[in-house]
Enzyme design. Structure first.
Site, PDB file in Angstrom:
ATOM      1  N   SER A 262       0.864  -1.172   0.000  1.00 44.35           N
ATOM      2  CA  SER A 262       0.000   0.000   0.000  1.00 44.35           C
ATOM      3  C   SER A 262       0.905   1.228   0.000  1.00 44.35           C
ATOM      4  CB  SER A 262      -0.887  -0.035   1.249  1.00 44.35           C
ATOM      5  OG  SER A 262      -1.626   1.158   1.352  1.00 44.35           O
TER       6      SER A 262
ATOM      7  N   LYS B  33      -1.010  -1.165  -4.522  1.00 44.03           N
ATOM      8  CA  LYS B  33      -2.188  -0.358  -4.184  1.00 44.03           C
ATOM      9  C   LYS B  33      -1.697   1.050  -3.918  1.00 44.03           C
ATOM     10  CE  LYS B  33      -4.610  -0.028   0.241  1.00 44.03           C
ATOM     11  NZ  LYS B  33      -5.319  -0.812   1.277  1.00 44.03           N
TER      12      LYS B  33
ATOM     13  N   LYS C 209      -2.887   5.016  -2.642  1.00 46.00           N
ATOM     14  CA  LYS C 209      -3.915   5.831  -2.015  1.00 46.00           C
ATOM     15  C   LYS C 209      -4.276   6.958  -2.976  1.00 46.00           C
ATOM     16  CE  LYS C 209      -4.054   3.845   2.077  1.00 46.00           C
ATOM     17  NZ  LYS C 209      -5.284   3.249   2.627  1.00 46.00           N
TER      18      LYS C 209
ATOM     19  N   ASP D 172      -7.078   2.878  -3.292  1.00 44.12           N
ATOM     20  CA  ASP D 172      -7.821   2.907  -2.021  1.00 44.12           C
ATOM     21  C   ASP D 172      -8.131   4.365  -1.710  1.00 44.12           C
ATOM     22  OD1 ASP D 172      -8.897   2.613   0.502  1.00 44.12           O
ATOM     23  OD2 ASP D 172      -7.125   1.676   1.404  1.00 44.12           O
TER      24      ASP D 172
ATOM     25  N   GLU E 289     -10.962   0.406  -3.666  1.00 45.49           N
ATOM     26  CA  GLU E 289     -11.236   0.123  -2.251  1.00 45.49           C
ATOM     27  C   GLU E 289     -11.920   1.311  -1.577  1.00 45.49           C
ATOM     28  OE1 GLU E 289      -7.748  -1.288  -0.206  1.00 45.49           O
ATOM     29  OE2 GLU E 289      -8.653  -1.105   1.780  1.00 45.49           O
TER      30      GLU E 289
ATOM     31  N   ASP F  37     -13.575  -1.939   2.871  1.00 51.07           N
ATOM     32  CA  ASP F  37     -12.666  -2.005   4.020  1.00 51.07           C
ATOM     33  C   ASP F  37     -13.437  -1.459   5.230  1.00 51.07           C
ATOM     34  OD1 ASP F  37     -10.733  -1.442   5.952  1.00 51.07           O
ATOM     35  OD2 ASP F  37      -9.310  -0.463   4.622  1.00 51.07           O
TER      36      ASP F  37
ATOM     37  N   LYS G 260      -9.642  -7.109   8.055  1.00 55.32           N
ATOM     38  CA  LYS G 260      -8.636  -6.693   9.028  1.00 55.32           C
ATOM     39  C   LYS G 260      -9.076  -7.217  10.382  1.00 55.32           C
ATOM     40  CE  LYS G 260      -7.229  -2.425   6.704  1.00 55.32           C
ATOM     41  NZ  LYS G 260      -7.422  -0.960   6.649  1.00 55.32           N
TER      42      LYS G 260
ATOM     43  N   GLY H 275      -3.846  -4.090   6.069  1.00 48.57           N
ATOM     44  CA  GLY H 275      -2.828  -3.743   7.060  1.00 48.57           C
ATOM     45  C   GLY H 275      -3.161  -2.421   7.712  1.00 48.57           C
TER      46      GLY H 275
HETATM   47  O1  OSB Z   1      -7.182   1.768   4.362  1.00 44.20           O
HETATM   48  O2  OSB Z   1      -6.007   0.021   4.215  1.00 44.20           O
HETATM   49  C1  OSB Z   1      -6.192   1.146   4.688  1.00 44.20           C
HETATM   50  C2  OSB Z   1      -3.181   2.201   6.804  1.00 44.20           C
HETATM   51  C3  OSB Z   1      -3.816   2.783   7.874  1.00 44.20           C
HETATM   52  C4  OSB Z   1      -5.183   2.870   7.877  1.00 44.20           C
HETATM   53  C5  OSB Z   1      -5.928   2.358   6.816  1.00 44.20           C
HETATM   54  C6  OSB Z   1      -5.295   1.737   5.753  1.00 44.20           C
HETATM   55  C7  OSB Z   1      -3.902   1.688   5.729  1.00 44.20           C
HETATM   56  C8  OSB Z   1      -3.130   1.138   4.637  1.00 44.20           C
HETATM   57  C9  OSB Z   1      -1.736   0.679   4.938  1.00 44.20           C
HETATM   58  O3  OSB Z   1      -3.520   1.088   3.491  1.00 44.20           O
HETATM   59  C10 OSB Z   1      -1.583  -0.782   4.928  1.00 44.20           C
HETATM   60  C11 OSB Z   1      -0.247  -1.171   5.482  1.00 44.20           C
HETATM   61  O4  OSB Z   1       0.720  -1.102   4.747  1.00 44.20           O
HETATM   62  O5  OSB Z   1      -0.192  -1.552   6.666  1.00 44.20           O
HETATM   63 MG    MG Z   2      -8.290   0.585   3.025  1.00 41.38          MG
END
Ligand code: OSB
Ligand code: MG
Length: 368
Positions: free
Chosen positions: A135, A161, A163, A188, A213, A238, A262, A290
């Protein structure tokens, strides 16, 4: 099994680089670790609540209070058959899933250690390795973004992925598709869009993303049902999936085609497994998300990812992407094929490094 005591520790851990989503920018994590003593065995868990309530309503501080004042008294010295019984004991508390999961997962680790079994096996998983994706946070420029993607691909990661946020998504995705036409790519949004933005999301379809996402409201299943009708690209939920009931509704209403599970968001392994099974019965693939975890939470994510319906690469990646020094031994590493080897030792299969944990601890409370 009887839970004799729990130690809560808050650690401050600085990320190797700031992580930015549409909702917030994180430089340093405030992580709560749970250490439970159950009969002879010690189990470890991690609370994934954020520093601020911008992903879910929970925070590091609310989780500490809820664990200490409400959840611990509900399990304290109770004779339980198995870790699978813990969810039921905590059910009277509404919400606070991340606090619940931090305790429940530690008890699963303790049970697996008592039985001498890897945690994944105790859960019913059988994978020897899991597929790893990354991510990537929002960057200041497209060049920086492309460089980050290049780096992760050369490390072997199987899917990327990124953001996104409104106004940045088309240039971001366009740029990446020019340079990396064949990769598994997804975005995402962390709830950054409104239903009226759907034509913009429709334009993303030209870039054949694996999924989008959580584009809409964090708790808005109905809007995702309407949006999924307009898009061919699968929506992955999510934030919206914080219980088995929400998962069932999302599946039956058609709010998504993929679910990100999660552990913290759903309240631990008991519910995570039920959502996993429900998705499997309905032909819906899942992957493991994550939350910028330390090695302890990461080890739990690896165990969860061994279940059979985790068929898509998750956000569980190497320790070094987050920390200069992780708090487990060995670090989580990723192979050149983008896989993580599942440890075969008992429980989470990684050893907490007590020396580093003590150094990073800013508060500690032993509950007996
Ligand atoms: O939306 O998946 C998410 C991190 C913090 C809060 C929400 C998210 C995330 C990540 C990071 O996308 C995932 C990671 O590398 O741990
Ligand atoms: Mg997410």
């Amino acid at each position: 099994m009887r839970i004799r005591e729990v130690t809560l520790r808050e650690l401050r851990m600085k990320l190797v680089a700031p992580f930015e989503t549409s909702a917030e920018r994180t430089e340093e994590r405030r992580i709560i670790l749970t250490e439970v003593v159950a009969d002879g065995a010690i189990g470890w868990g991690e609370c994934v609540a954020g520093e601020k309530p911008f992903y879910s309503p929970e925070t590091t501080d609310t989780a500490w209070i809820v664990m200490r004042d409400f959840l611990w008294p509900m399990i304290r010295r109770k004779e339980i058959g198995a870790a699978a019984d813990v969810w039921g004991l905590l059910e009277q508390v509404r919400g606070h899933n991340m606090a619940k999961a931090a305790l429940e997962a530690a008890i699963w680790d303790a049970e697996a250690k008592q039985k001498g079994a890897p945690l994944g096996k105790l859960l019913g998983g059988s994978r020897e390795e899991i597929s790893s994706g990354v991510s990537i946070g929002i960057k200041d420029s497209l060049d920086e973004l492309a460089a980050a993607v290049r780096k992760e691909l050369s490390a072997g990661y199987q899917r990327i992925k990124i953001k996104v946020k409104p106004g940045k998504e088309l240039p971001q995705v366009k740029r990446l598709r020019e340079e990396f036409p064949g990769i598994k790519l997804m975005v995402d949004a962390n709830s950054a869009y409104r239903m009226e933005d759907w034509p913009l999301l429709k334009q993303l379809e030209g870039f054949y993303l694996m999924m989008i996402e959580q584009p809409l409201g964090w708790d808005d299943l109905y809007a995702h049902v309407e949006l999924q009708k307009k898009l061919d690209t699968p929506i992955c939920l999510d934030e919206c999936i914080h219980s088995e009931q929400q998962a069932r509704a999302a599946i039956l209403l058609g709010a998504c085609k993929i679910i990100n599970i999660k552990l913290g968001r759903v309240g631990g392994y008991y519910v995570a497994k039920r959502i996993h099974d429900l998705c499997e019965q309905n032909g819906m693939p899942v992957w493991c998300g994550g939350m910028l975890e330390s090695g302890i939470g990461r080890a739990h994510n690896i165990a969860l990812s061994t279940l059979p319906n985790f068929t898509l690469p998750g956000d569980v990646s190497a320790s070094r992407r987050y920390w200069d020094q992780d708090i487990i031994e060995p670090d989580v590493t990723v192979s050149a094929q983008g896989t993580i080897h599942v440890p075969t030792g008992p429980g989470i299969g990684f050893e907490p490094r007590r020396d580093r944990i003590e150094k990073l601890t800013v508060r500690k409370e032993r509950l007996v």
